[in-house]
Design an enzyme around this catalytic site. Sequence first.
Site, PDB file in Angstrom:
ATOM      1  N   GLN A  92      20.525 109.306  -7.442  1.00  0.00           N
ATOM      2  CA  GLN A  92      20.860 107.967  -6.940  1.00  0.00           C
ATOM      3  C   GLN A  92      21.686 107.229  -7.997  1.00  0.00           C
ATOM      4  OE1 GLN A  92      20.020 106.742  -3.769  1.00  0.00           O
ATOM      5  NE2 GLN A  92      21.422 105.132  -4.358  1.00  0.00           N
ATOM      6  N   LYS A 107      16.384 106.171   2.573  1.00  0.00           N
ATOM      7  CA  LYS A 107      16.619 107.619   2.695  1.00  0.00           C
ATOM      8  C   LYS A 107      15.307 108.345   2.971  1.00  0.00           C
ATOM      9  CE  LYS A 107      20.723 107.460  -0.141  1.00  0.00           C
ATOM     10  NZ  LYS A 107      21.323 107.549  -1.478  1.00  0.00           N
ATOM     11  N   ASP A 166      25.384 115.362  -2.101  1.00  0.00           N
ATOM     12  CA  ASP A 166      26.202 114.141  -2.235  1.00  0.00           C
ATOM     13  C   ASP A 166      27.669 114.489  -2.508  1.00  0.00           C
ATOM     14  OD1 ASP A 166      25.213 111.698  -1.666  1.00  0.00           O
ATOM     15  OD2 ASP A 166      24.439 111.259  -3.667  1.00  0.00           O
TER      16      ASP A 166
END
Length: 278
Positions: free
Chosen positions: A93, A49, A116
Amino acid sequence: MSKILDGKKLSNLLALKLARKIRGLKIKPKLVIIQIGDLAESNTYIRNKKAFGEKIGAEILHKRYRKNTKESRIINDIKNYNRDSSVHGVMVQLPAPKNFDIERVLESIDPKKDVDGLTAINTKHLFDNHEAFVPATARGILSLLEEYKIRLTGKKIVIVGQSSLVGRPAMLALLNRGATVTVCHKDTEDLEKETKRADILITAVGKPNLISRKHVSKGQMVVDIGINVLKNKKIAGDVDFQNVSKIVKAITPVPGGVGPMTVVSLFQNLLKAYALQT
Ligand code: NAP
């Protein structure tokens, strides 16, 4: 031999588009990636990322916490990022260590910065077909299919895997686009029967070779989300690629299929968050 749905190639093209957009912005979009603990897989995902983000000109702050950090400290930091106008997106994450109430941590992210798409508000938007931020993997599937001009409306789509992170958001996003969606899981009685009748088969399980030639039929598109590290350290999906690719019409490889598209999607969401905040 079936057509390869090449996510790597597409992600490079989309990266150029994103980089062009970002070059035209006065302030660079900034993403905060929160990592709790030190899981090897998470390190790899975050490295990818960061590399992608930096390549397109976004700013990335990787904030690491030890796995014994107090939840309240992380939540407090997230609240500061929520107030910080130089930060446009915040993500955690996953998976987080088991001792964390990860829902509480995720819920502390401002929905406008929730790139997200995992807060309750953004999940509800997806549920109601008023999408705000579609979770990156589901969005990656959509982008891949859209870029290859694969029509979704009216199609029979079978998803194997019903996790909150992948299977369920994908189910809603595809339903929102007019597909007829079936979701299979561990208790599905006749998996072969279900998967065979799909126009588009999507697997998000985490078991190499779960989908064999017996599970597919001619004319199908197969999208393999699975990422499995084999004993020889190679990466494989859930699908027996070698045999299945001889039967179906189109298939994603692993690696190089949905994985790179997921990273693109995260940054598409970051630009959306940026637009909402500037
Ligand atoms: P997960 O939370 O472990 O969910 C796995 C799902 O598979 C569950 O719903 C489970 O059913 C189902 N399942 C397990 N065995 C099955 C079987 N024999 N038949 C049918 N269904 C079965 O995993 P996840 O987070 O969704 O991730 C799935 C895979 O995608 C993993 O390999 C992960 O690494 C990969 N992944 C890839 C990306 C990407 O960008 N490409 C992103 C995220 C994840 P039950 O619910 O009934 O237990």
